[in-house]
Design a protein around this motif. Structure first.
Motif, short mmCIF file in Angstrom:
data_model
loop_
_atom_site.label_atom_id
_atom_site.label_comp_id
_atom_site.label_asym_id
_atom_site.label_seq_id
_atom_site.Cartn_x
_atom_site.Cartn_y
_atom_site.Cartn_z
N UNK A 385 0.83 -1.21 0.00
CA UNK A 385 0.00 0.00 0.00
C UNK A 385 0.87 1.26 0.00
N UNK A 386 1.92 1.29 0.83
CA UNK A 386 2.82 2.44 0.86
C UNK A 386 3.57 2.59 -0.46
N UNK A 387 4.06 1.48 -1.00
CA UNK A 387 4.82 1.51 -2.24
C UNK A 387 3.96 1.94 -3.41
N UNK A 388 2.68 1.57 -3.40
CA UNK A 388 1.78 1.93 -4.50
C UNK A 388 1.70 3.44 -4.66
N UNK A 389 1.55 4.17 -3.57
CA UNK A 389 1.40 5.62 -3.67
C UNK A 389 2.72 6.31 -4.00
N UNK A 390 3.84 5.73 -3.57
CA UNK A 390 5.14 6.27 -3.98
C UNK A 390 5.32 6.13 -5.49
N UNK A 391 4.94 4.98 -6.05
CA UNK A 391 5.06 4.77 -7.49
C UNK A 391 4.15 5.68 -8.29
#
Length: 455
Positions: A385-391
């Motif tokens: 979930x955190x990585x999704x928004x960074x990408x």
């Protein structure tokens, strides 16, 4: 130190021989350092510090489990790196593991700690050379914005696709492989990951531009103000730690006080060779393009008042690895994805990454490598979930292409980078397309001019 974002007053340096100039210069540097570390918003900066953990934790955990990377040593050195970059730059400049080197280590069992450290040292030495000779400035000016945006879009989509994989499938981080579909319920279930994504969207929205338009249209109601102040990434991380303990309560009793014992890594001649061929060669293009050029471009997009030079970013990235890698710390770089992720969640100053650095350093000194026993149980779906928004935030930087030709070059570069899994190949194709379009435009202009002259 002006190259690393510290402004020195030339008149203060002169000083007139009475020592006052040195005093004024030191006072100016101290004020600059305090300003670089000043929180713009307490919860915003703390929340932003969590924005890069979706990249950092999976890679470090994978190497700690599969290649015996010392987690305690890595936490100590990356904590120091975070604090220094926050102090020097005054923006949420990230410190991320070198991804190509990590990928080589996870794919090849013979690529062990000596090879990993050799690859990091060689990559750092090359980037440091480009910085000290100021050749990196030439690279920065030479690469068109459309090619940089193509690299950023490819990296952002890579992050987003990896995030979706983390959310949908269970992961064996030790082997770097996806397993079966993630169950719907449980302490690392699909419902938990989807709930985290929905929670972040409700709190953060689609980004700052949308929030600014809402504020211009109407005065925000109290519940919107309260919702916007919730530190979403911090909440997700704290929930993840609580669930990690709940999944394996005995891990808390296995924690041991004290830092890891640091040792100098012995690197044989064969390790230097394999580190260069399998690790440094694929990492160098990514470090130059994404960790220096793209980071500087994105910094100027997000913080127009900041003029961080490619030279300074190259020097800090090279210098930190030439120290830490000899003691077994994971090779690290700056990264446009980490900067975008930390900015997305509210990071606006160097205090953001400095706070993260203090947390890493404290954990590394207090608990050392025993932290692995808890973090290995951290719900991977929440990291997704955190990585999704960074990408998504990194990929969104590519929306400023104003002409069809720029968009064509950007998308070609992105497509080749994604399909070929190589930023270097995408870069070469993007540069070739840009050159051909430029030559074509020049030929068309000459034809128009000649036709007008004949008339």
């Amino acid at each position: 130190m002006a190259g690393v974002g510290v402004v020195v007053d030339p008149e203060a340096v002169g000083g007139g021989g009475d020592g006052g100039g040195d005093g004024r210069m030191k006072e100016g540097l101290a004020r600059r350092a305090v300003e670089n570390l000043r929180f713009r918003s307490v919860w915003g900066e703390v929340n932003g510090a969590m924005g890069d953990l979706g990249t950092y934790i999976p890679i470090v955990l994978s190497l700690a489990l599969s290649r015996q990377l010392d987690l305690g040593t890595t936490l100590v050195f990356t904590g120091i790196y975070n604090a220094i970059t926050g102090l020097l730059y005054g923006v949420p400049m990230p410190v991320q593991p070198m991804k190509s080197i990590a990928a080589a280590a996870l794919a090849d069992p013979s690529f062990a700690i000596p090879e990993i450290m050799a690859a990091g040292i060689l990559t750092a030495a090359f980037v440091l050379f480009l910085g000290l000779t100021r050749l990196m400035d030439l690279v920065y000016r030479f690469v068109p914005l459309s090619v940089v945006r193509g690299i950023q879009l490819a990296q952002g989509l890579n992050f987003a696709m990896a995030a979706v994989k983390y959310i949908r499938y269970e992961q064996d981080l030790g082997k770097g492989k996806s397993l079966g579909r993630r169950p719907w319920v449980g302490l690392d279930g699909l419902v938990l990951a989807i709930a985290a994504v929905c929670f972040i969207v409700l709190v953060n929205g689609a980004g700052e531009e949308q929030e600014q338009r809402q504020q211009q249209q109407q005065q925000q109601r109290w519940w919107r103000r309260r919702l916007g102040s919730v530190p979403s990434a911090v909440v997700v991380f704290v929930v993840g730690v609580a669930f990690a303990v709940a999944r394996h309560p005995a891990a808390v009793r296995e924690l041991r006080a004290g830092p890891s014992r640091m040792r100098v890594v012995h690197i044989s001649r064969e390790a230097w060779k394999q580190g260069f061929i399998k690790g440094a060669l694929p990492q160098i293009p990514l470090s130059v393009l994404n960790s220096v050029v793209a980071v500087c471009k994105l910094t100027r997009d997000l913080f127009p008042e900041r003029k961080e030079s490619p030279t300074s970013v190259s020097v800090t990235m090279g210098a930190m690895n030439l120290v830490g890698c000899w003691f077994g710390a994971m090779p690290c770089c700056h990264g446009a994805g980490g900067l975008a992720g930390q900015y997305k969640f509210g990071g606006r100053s160097g205090g953001c990454v400095a706070a993260l650095g203090v947390l890493k350093l404290a954990l590394g000194l207090l608990l050392g490598g025993s932290m692995l026993r808890v973090l290995v149980q951290f719900p991977v779906g929440l990291l997704g979930a955190l990585l999704l928004f960074a990408g998504v935030e990194l990929a969104a930087a590519a929306r400023d292409m104003s002409t069809r030709a720029e968009a064509f070059v950007m998308l070609l570069c992105t497509a080749v980078s994604l399909v070929g899994s190589s930023a270097a190949l995408g870069f070469l194709c993007g540069m070739l397309a840009h050159a051909l379009l430029y030559l074509r435009a020049c030929a068309l202009r000459e034809r128009i001019v000649s036709s007008q002259t004949d008339l």
